[in-house]
Design a protein around this motif. Sequence first.
Motif, PDB file in Angstrom:
ATOM      1  N   MET A   1       0.829  -1.207   0.000  1.00 45.56           N
ATOM      2  CA  MET A   1       0.000   0.000   0.000  1.00 45.56           C
ATOM      3  C   MET A   1       0.864   1.257   0.000  1.00 45.56           C
ATOM      4  N   ARG A   2       1.942   1.235   0.766  1.00 42.78           N
ATOM      5  CA  ARG A   2       2.849   2.401   0.779  1.00 42.78           C
ATOM      6  C   ARG A   2       3.394   2.666  -0.615  1.00 42.78           C
ATOM      7  N   GLN A   3       3.842   1.620  -1.307  1.00 42.43           N
ATOM      8  CA  GLN A   3       4.370   1.786  -2.656  1.00 42.43           C
ATOM      9  C   GLN A   3       3.302   2.338  -3.595  1.00 42.43           C
ATOM     10  N   LYS A   4       2.088   1.883  -3.396  1.00 43.21           N
ATOM     11  CA  LYS A   4       0.961   2.355  -4.222  1.00 43.21           C
ATOM     12  C   LYS A   4       0.716   3.848  -3.977  1.00 43.21           C
ATOM     13  N   PHE A   5       0.718   4.243  -2.701  1.00 44.44           N
ATOM     14  CA  PHE A   5       0.540   5.662  -2.370  1.00 44.44           C
ATOM     15  C   PHE A   5       1.669   6.506  -2.962  1.00 44.44           C
ATOM     16  N   GLU A   6       2.910   6.034  -2.794  1.00 44.08           N
ATOM     17  CA  GLU A   6       4.061   6.806  -3.274  1.00 44.08           C
ATOM     18  C   GLU A   6       4.034   6.978  -4.795  1.00 44.08           C
ATOM     19  N   ALA A   7       3.685   5.916  -5.504  1.00 44.18           N
ATOM     20  CA  ALA A   7       3.617   6.006  -6.960  1.00 44.18           C
ATOM     21  C   ALA A   7       2.541   6.995  -7.398  1.00 44.18           C
ATOM     22  N   ALA A   8       1.400   6.971  -6.696  1.00 46.27           N
ATOM     23  CA  ALA A   8       0.306   7.870  -7.061  1.00 46.27           C
ATOM     24  C   ALA A   8       0.647   9.327  -6.748  1.00 46.27           C
ATOM     25  N   LEU A   9       1.378   9.564  -5.668  1.00 45.01           N
ATOM     26  CA  LEU A   9       1.815  10.932  -5.359  1.00 45.01           C
ATOM     27  C   LEU A   9       2.855  11.404  -6.367  1.00 45.01           C
ATOM     28  N   ALA A  10       3.730  10.493  -6.778  1.00 48.98           N
ATOM     29  CA  ALA A  10       4.799  10.861  -7.711  1.00 48.98           C
ATOM     30  C   ALA A  10       4.249  11.244  -9.078  1.00 48.98           C
ATOM     31  N   ASP A  11       3.229  10.519  -9.555  1.00 44.39           N
ATOM     32  CA  ASP A  11       2.697  10.829 -10.897  1.00 44.39           C
ATOM     33  C   ASP A  11       1.454  11.713 -10.842  1.00 44.39           C
ATOM     34  N   HIS A  12       1.148  12.222  -9.642  1.00 42.59           N
ATOM     35  CA  HIS A  12       0.043  13.161  -9.419  1.00 42.59           C
ATOM     36  C   HIS A  12      -1.340  12.549  -9.652  1.00 42.59           C
ATOM     37  N   THR A  13      -1.402  11.205  -9.630  1.00 39.04           N
ATOM     38  CA  THR A  13      -2.720  10.578  -9.543  1.00 39.04           C
ATOM     39  C   THR A  13      -3.380  11.018  -8.244  1.00 39.04           C
ATOM     40  N   LEU A  14      -2.565  11.148  -7.193  1.00 38.48           N
ATOM     41  CA  LEU A  14      -3.000  11.751  -5.934  1.00 38.48           C
ATOM     42  C   LEU A  14      -2.342  13.108  -5.784  1.00 38.48           C
ATOM     43  N   GLU A  15      -3.153  14.112  -5.532  1.00 39.40           N
ATOM     44  CA  GLU A  15      -2.618  15.447  -5.257  1.00 39.40           C
ATOM     45  C   GLU A  15      -2.490  15.685  -3.757  1.00 39.40           C
ATOM     46  N   ARG A  16      -3.288  14.972  -2.985  1.00 41.55           N
ATOM     47  CA  ARG A  16      -3.261  15.155  -1.535  1.00 41.55           C
ATOM     48  C   ARG A  16      -3.638  13.835  -0.878  1.00 41.55           C
ATOM     49  N   LEU A  17      -2.897  13.485   0.188  1.00 40.12           N
ATOM     50  CA  LEU A  17      -3.122  12.216   0.883  1.00 40.12           C
ATOM     51  C   LEU A  17      -2.969  12.407   2.380  1.00 40.12           C
ATOM     52  N   THR A  18      -3.942  11.905   3.115  1.00 43.40           N
ATOM     53  CA  THR A  18      -3.845  11.786   4.568  1.00 43.40           C
ATOM     54  C   THR A  18      -4.122  10.333   4.918  1.00 43.40           C
ATOM     55  N   ILE A  19      -3.302   9.768   5.800  1.00 44.09           N
ATOM     56  CA  ILE A  19      -3.502   8.402   6.277  1.00 44.09           C
ATOM     57  C   ILE A  19      -3.854   8.454   7.752  1.00 44.09           C
ATOM     58  N   VAL A  20      -4.969   7.859   8.104  1.00 40.92           N
ATOM     59  CA  VAL A  20      -5.391   7.732   9.502  1.00 40.92           C
ATOM     60  C   VAL A  20      -5.310   6.259   9.858  1.00 40.92           C
ATOM     61  N   TYR A  21      -4.455   5.912  10.809  1.00 42.41           N
ATOM     62  CA  TYR A  21      -4.148   4.517  11.115  1.00 42.41           C
ATOM     63  C   TYR A  21      -4.414   4.285  12.603  1.00 42.41           C
ATOM     64  N   ILE A  22      -5.463   3.517  12.891  1.00 43.12           N
ATOM     65  CA  ILE A  22      -5.812   3.162  14.264  1.00 43.12           C
ATOM     66  C   ILE A  22      -5.272   1.770  14.559  1.00 43.12           C
ATOM     67  N   TYR A  23      -4.728   1.593  15.750  1.00 42.62           N
ATOM     68  CA  TYR A  23      -4.012   0.386  16.146  1.00 42.62           C
ATOM     69  C   TYR A  23      -2.881   0.143  15.143  1.00 42.62           C
ATOM     70  N   PRO A  24      -1.916   1.069  15.097  1.00 40.08           N
ATOM     71  CA  PRO A  24      -0.919   1.095  14.013  1.00 40.08           C
ATOM     72  C   PRO A  24       0.253   0.147  14.241  1.00 40.08           C
ATOM     73  N   THR A  25       0.014  -1.137  14.102  1.00 34.99           N
ATOM     74  CA  THR A  25       1.054  -2.142  14.328  1.00 34.99           C
ATOM     75  C   THR A  25       2.164  -2.074  13.287  1.00 34.99           C
ATOM     76  N   CYS A  26       1.874  -1.488  12.140  1.00 40.76           N
ATOM     77  CA  CYS A  26       2.873  -1.379  11.068  1.00 40.76           C
ATOM     78  C   CYS A  26       3.221   0.083  10.796  1.00 40.76           C
TER      79      CYS A  26
END
Length: 269
Positions: free
Chosen positions: A200-225
């Motif tokens: 998922m991290r790689q997917k987010f990074e690729a989308a931010l790099a090619d501007h498929t995503l312009e803005r991203l917030t991650i909310v992680y509850i019980y963040p074991t990873c």
Amino acid sequence: MNTSATFKAEIKRRVKWSLIGAVARLPDSVQTLLFVSAIRKYGKRVPILRAVYSGCYRTHPIDRTLGTDTGGIYPPESVTGTNGPENGNLPYMGCQPSIVRHALNQLGDVSGRTFIDIGCGKGRPMIVATEFPFDAVLGYDIAAPLVDVANRNAKIVARRFPERTIMRAFVDDATRMPFPSKDIVAFFFNPFGAELMSVMRQKFEAALADHTLERLTIVYIYPTCAHVYDGSPMLARQASFNTPYAPSEIGYGPDLQQEVIIWNDARHA
């Protein structure tokens, strides 16, 4: 590989979940009785009852109020046909609405943004997200039976609160799905192990790099990873905190508080 040991472990796990399921089908009044302190003191020592004492099998206050169904614990194989946690998917259970609400309150104005619950299960966090002015509230899960329940819950919420954004859930693999908009709040309640979180991290990074995503917030509850996202040069922590359950939720989950971490993409850190 010790085939005999693996077979025995699999049988033990299946028997365990079958017995837990049987106990979970006890009437809510009986389960509530199990929480009387004198009974709970001894009941928690019984291995099969420990899952009941997570509180997840009781009818949650949000379900009593709305008439929805967001409770229970479901092992991956019971809803996906997969063979346990080695595939990277963890059991479904619902997180506490007060924790989700507090986390989303930290984001400021969410107008124009899309909320996506990755590993949405029955959709409890999505129900809370409809309280906020997101443009869309979407959930994704590979477990079709849970997605069906989430969409039934969506209809109940829409009838009760027609002014809210309608929530919708889809059967999909989050690691392969296209992002529904360029501005998303991605929500996790411990759905995967580190391997899938890295995907998922790689997917987010690729989308931010090619501007498929312009803005991203991650909310992680019980963040074991959490280390997976802390290791990304394209993300920065916005907040990290422990939030107590609302008083009405105590006894409806395994803890009294929950850790939450929020990341923003580096452009909006």
